[in-house]
Scaffold this active site. Sequence first.
Site, PDB file in Angstrom:
ATOM      1  N   ASP A  63      -2.432   8.134  39.218  1.00  0.00           N
ATOM      2  CA  ASP A  63      -1.802   9.075  38.290  1.00  0.00           C
ATOM      3  C   ASP A  63      -0.323   9.314  38.576  1.00  0.00           C
ATOM      4  O   ASP A  63       0.209  10.403  38.312  1.00  0.00           O
ATOM      5  CB  ASP A  63      -2.562  10.435  38.286  1.00  0.00           C
ATOM      6  CG  ASP A  63      -4.014  10.264  37.941  1.00  0.00           C
ATOM      7  OD1 ASP A  63      -4.329   9.343  37.166  1.00  0.00           O
ATOM      8  OD2 ASP A  63      -4.841  11.050  38.448  1.00  0.00           O
ATOM      9  N   LYS A  65       2.115   5.511  35.882  1.00  0.00           N
ATOM     10  CA  LYS A  65       2.236   4.057  35.652  1.00  0.00           C
ATOM     11  C   LYS A  65       2.311   3.728  34.161  1.00  0.00           C
ATOM     12  O   LYS A  65       3.117   2.904  33.736  1.00  0.00           O
ATOM     13  CB  LYS A  65       1.034   3.326  36.289  1.00  0.00           C
ATOM     14  CG  LYS A  65       0.945   3.501  37.798  1.00  0.00           C
ATOM     15  CD  LYS A  65      -0.319   2.912  38.365  1.00  0.00           C
ATOM     16  CE  LYS A  65      -1.585   3.636  37.986  1.00  0.00           C
ATOM     17  NZ  LYS A  65      -1.752   5.000  38.548  1.00  0.00           N
ATOM     18  N   GLY A  87      -6.675   6.236  33.626  1.00  0.00           N
ATOM     19  CA  GLY A  87      -6.226   6.956  32.439  1.00  0.00           C
ATOM     20  C   GLY A  87      -4.716   6.900  32.463  1.00  0.00           C
ATOM     21  O   GLY A  87      -4.090   7.551  33.291  1.00  0.00           O
ATOM     22  N   HIS A  88      -4.142   6.068  31.620  1.00  0.00           N
ATOM     23  CA  HIS A  88      -2.690   5.864  31.631  1.00  0.00           C
ATOM     24  C   HIS A  88      -2.083   6.517  30.391  1.00  0.00           C
ATOM     25  O   HIS A  88      -2.405   6.139  29.261  1.00  0.00           O
ATOM     26  CB  HIS A  88      -2.351   4.370  31.689  1.00  0.00           C
ATOM     27  CG  HIS A  88      -2.760   3.743  32.992  1.00  0.00           C
ATOM     28  ND1 HIS A  88      -2.549   2.427  33.291  1.00  0.00           N
ATOM     29  CD2 HIS A  88      -3.345   4.280  34.088  1.00  0.00           C
ATOM     30  CE1 HIS A  88      -3.001   2.178  34.514  1.00  0.00           C
ATOM     31  NE2 HIS A  88      -3.496   3.284  35.013  1.00  0.00           N
ATOM     32  N   GLN A 128      -5.107   2.862  39.330  1.00  0.00           N
ATOM     33  CA  GLN A 128      -5.332   3.656  40.540  1.00  0.00           C
ATOM     34  C   GLN A 128      -4.055   3.639  41.396  1.00  0.00           C
ATOM     35  O   GLN A 128      -2.970   3.515  40.853  1.00  0.00           O
ATOM     36  CB  GLN A 128      -6.552   3.161  41.339  1.00  0.00           C
ATOM     37  CG  GLN A 128      -7.881   3.424  40.644  1.00  0.00           C
ATOM     38  CD  GLN A 128      -8.190   2.451  39.518  1.00  0.00           C
ATOM     39  OE1 GLN A 128      -8.210   1.248  39.723  1.00  0.00           O
ATOM     40  NE2 GLN A 128      -8.445   2.946  38.330  1.00  0.00           N
TER      41      GLN A 128
HETATM   42  P1  GDP Z   1      -1.046   6.964  35.407  1.00  0.00           P
HETATM   43  O1  GDP Z   1      -2.513   6.954  35.591  1.00  0.00           O
HETATM   44  O2  GDP Z   1      -0.308   6.526  36.630  1.00  0.00           O
HETATM   45  O3  GDP Z   1      -0.580   6.235  34.177  1.00  0.00           O
HETATM   46  O4  GDP Z   1      -0.651   8.499  35.199  1.00  0.00           O
HETATM   47  P2  GDP Z   1      -1.426   9.564  34.268  1.00  0.00           P
HETATM   48  O5  GDP Z   1      -1.123   9.285  32.865  1.00  0.00           O
HETATM   49  O6  GDP Z   1      -2.840   9.696  34.681  1.00  0.00           O
HETATM   50  O7  GDP Z   1      -0.748  10.914  34.763  1.00  0.00           O
HETATM   51  C1  GDP Z   1       0.620  11.124  34.689  1.00  0.00           C
HETATM   52  C2  GDP Z   1       0.860  12.383  33.822  1.00  0.00           C
HETATM   53  O8  GDP Z   1       2.180  12.800  33.987  1.00  0.00           O
HETATM   54  C3  GDP Z   1       0.700  12.118  32.344  1.00  0.00           C
HETATM   55  O9  GDP Z   1       0.252  13.289  31.728  1.00  0.00           O
HETATM   56  C4  GDP Z   1       2.111  11.770  31.894  1.00  0.00           C
HETATM   57  O10 GDP Z   1       2.343  12.063  30.523  1.00  0.00           O
HETATM   58  C5  GDP Z   1       2.909  12.694  32.763  1.00  0.00           C
HETATM   59  N1  GDP Z   1       4.230  12.208  33.168  1.00  0.00           N
HETATM   60  C6  GDP Z   1       4.648  10.948  33.440  1.00  0.00           C
HETATM   61  N2  GDP Z   1       5.928  10.950  33.883  1.00  0.00           N
HETATM   62  C7  GDP Z   1       6.314  12.263  33.896  1.00  0.00           C
HETATM   63  C8  GDP Z   1       7.508  12.929  34.275  1.00  0.00           C
HETATM   64  O11 GDP Z   1       8.482  12.344  34.728  1.00  0.00           O
HETATM   65  N3  GDP Z   1       7.518  14.303  34.159  1.00  0.00           N
HETATM   66  C9  GDP Z   1       6.458  15.005  33.677  1.00  0.00           C
HETATM   67  N4  GDP Z   1       6.556  16.325  33.602  1.00  0.00           N
HETATM   68  N5  GDP Z   1       5.313  14.403  33.319  1.00  0.00           N
HETATM   69  C10 GDP Z   1       5.245  13.049  33.439  1.00  0.00           C
HETATM   70  P1  IMO Z   2      -5.175   5.771  37.270  1.00  0.00           P
HETATM   71  O1  IMO Z   2      -5.063   4.308  36.947  1.00  0.00           O
HETATM   72  C1  IMO Z   2      -6.644   8.838  40.003  1.00  0.00           C
HETATM   73  C2  IMO Z   2     -10.457   8.062  41.997  1.00  0.00           C
HETATM   74  C3  IMO Z   2     -11.625   8.945  41.610  1.00  0.00           C
HETATM   75  C4  IMO Z   2     -12.406   8.930  42.910  1.00  0.00           C
HETATM   76  C5  IMO Z   2     -12.206   7.502  43.406  1.00  0.00           C
HETATM   77  C6  IMO Z   2     -13.308   6.533  43.028  1.00  0.00           C
HETATM   78  O2  IMO Z   2      -5.216   6.653  36.094  1.00  0.00           O
HETATM   79  O3  IMO Z   2      -4.146   6.164  38.288  1.00  0.00           O
HETATM   80  P2  IMO Z   2     -14.166   5.399  40.790  1.00  0.00           P
HETATM   81  O4  IMO Z   2     -14.310   5.930  39.399  1.00  0.00           O
HETATM   82  O5  IMO Z   2     -13.204   4.276  40.906  1.00  0.00           O
HETATM   83  O6  IMO Z   2     -15.484   5.113  41.423  1.00  0.00           O
HETATM   84  O7  IMO Z   2     -13.554   6.625  41.627  1.00  0.00           O
HETATM   85  O8  IMO Z   2     -10.979   7.051  42.826  1.00  0.00           O
HETATM   86  N1  IMO Z   2      -9.791   7.384  40.854  1.00  0.00           N
HETATM   87  C7  IMO Z   2      -8.604   7.740  40.367  1.00  0.00           C
HETATM   88  N2  IMO Z   2      -7.797   8.766  40.689  1.00  0.00           N
HETATM   89  N3  IMO Z   2      -6.258   7.944  39.076  1.00  0.00           N
HETATM   90  C8  IMO Z   2      -7.048   6.893  38.765  1.00  0.00           C
HETATM   91  O9  IMO Z   2      -6.649   5.897  37.931  1.00  0.00           O
HETATM   92  C9  IMO Z   2      -8.300   6.777  39.384  1.00  0.00           C
HETATM   93  N4  IMO Z   2      -9.319   5.900  39.291  1.00  0.00           N
HETATM   94  C10 IMO Z   2     -10.219   6.269  40.205  1.00  0.00           C
HETATM   95  O10 IMO Z   2     -11.205  10.231  41.261  1.00  0.00           O
HETATM   96  O11 IMO Z   2     -11.819   9.796  43.841  1.00  0.00           O
HETATM   97 MG    MG Z   3      -4.154   8.252  35.406  1.00  0.00          MG
END
Ligand code: GDP
Ligand code: IMO
Ligand code: MG
Length: 420
Positions: free
Chosen positions: A13, A16, A40-41, A221
Amino acid sequence: MKIDVILGLQWGDEGKGKIVDVLSPAYDVIARFQGGPNAGHTLEFNNIKHVLHNIPSGIFRKNTLNIIGNGVVLDPVIFKKEVDKLAQMGVDITHNLVISRKAHLILPSHRILDAASEQAKGKGKIGSTLKGIGPTYMDKTGRNGLRVGDIESDFRAKYDTLVEKHRNLLKIYDYEYNIEELEADFFEGIETLKKFKFIDSEHLIHQYLSDGKRILAEGAQGTMLDIDFGSYPFVTSSNTICAGVCTGLGAAPSNIGEVMGIFKAYCTRVGSGPFPTELFDATGEELRSIGHEFGATTGRPRRCGWIDLVALKYSIMLNGVTQLIMTKADVLDTFDTIRLATAYISKGKTIKDFPYEIDENTKAVYTDMPGWKTDLTAVRTKEEFPDALKKYIAFLEKELEVPVSYVSVGPDREQIIKVK
Ligand code: GDP
Ligand code: IMO
Ligand code: MG
């Protein structure tokens, strides 16, 4: 040409999805190489937020080909939902998404096995997203799995054989389940999958490289969730590190170009497992509420804490990171003091290298820096950076020995500053 890589350096998270979306115009191909719908991107533009799970984050760029590589595990049910949602928004992805025949399929019974196994672990649970990731990779390495290419012949028989194995496995758990009620959705998902072109991604990738096409590999991840090097057993079931690009796309190590490591200006983790800089106080709450730190896949509150340079150095080493991208700098805008963990201490001993095990005796040692107390969300050039932010970045670059190339200051596509 080489394959550039974007991957997370913390526990996932890191942002990415947003960064891949921002950088995708510079690439012909965006390829996912591992993980599955546990990811979840999030991408934001034109005031709309999109969350992608199976589908690569280059999908909104019409001229970009998106590849789901062999290292990915794919859930047809979630895939169909994503495809349908995009179609409702007028985005047809059948022309710019292709799928490796060697990618493994997540069956409904994999999801059931995941849930049964987590329930049986009780307090020791991983905190899995329950998307069936672990059981599907277990079937892959156990040489029982079903692959996308299996859809092309005798699929039902292969499916039934594997489900029978799962029914036997489920006997060891005290867990109620009903596979039949999940099957209609699964087979509908298979029909959706059939609308896409299945490929041998290793050949396509090498063809594109020799044609001079620019390829970006999108990690899921984060490094600290890597099956080999993460905080085992509280990890996911794939290699999230750069090496995963080679096995997950069929690329050679010499094909790898830039390795862009993404980290938040602080740190989060969702699910169980060690997190040395975790905050249990009001400051942690503040990070969660300002940063909207709730899982993009499960909605669970993310655990929040300060940036951890011990873990970051370890991640940089494992991935051969050539440039750093710092996200969510704006979340720290209101803080008087920002803390950075530069070492751990355990039983009186200082630890600088990420250790085999982190227990309750392992505490973070911090360096404090003044906050910038400036709204960064409208900043678009590095010249506008407040001095305290410049110092924060300079400190990170000195400690981590890798340059910071971008700073992200908000979720939107536009909220990004190229620093180098
Ligand atoms: P990913 O899994 O690495 O793609 O990240 P996620 O989407 O799960 O979580 C990142 C969260 O931060 C999302 O809600 C994005 O919209 C938000 N986000 C990304 N870059 C920034 C930033 O620079 N500032 C803020 N406030 N939110 C951001
Ligand atoms: P993105 O790509 C954050 C965590 C889960 C759990 C562990 C194992 O959005 O960054 P799994 O479902 O793979 O068996 O879970 O890894 N986890 C993540 N945490 N971002 C993710 O993906 C994750 N994908 C799995 O919360 O601790
Ligand atoms: Mg994510």
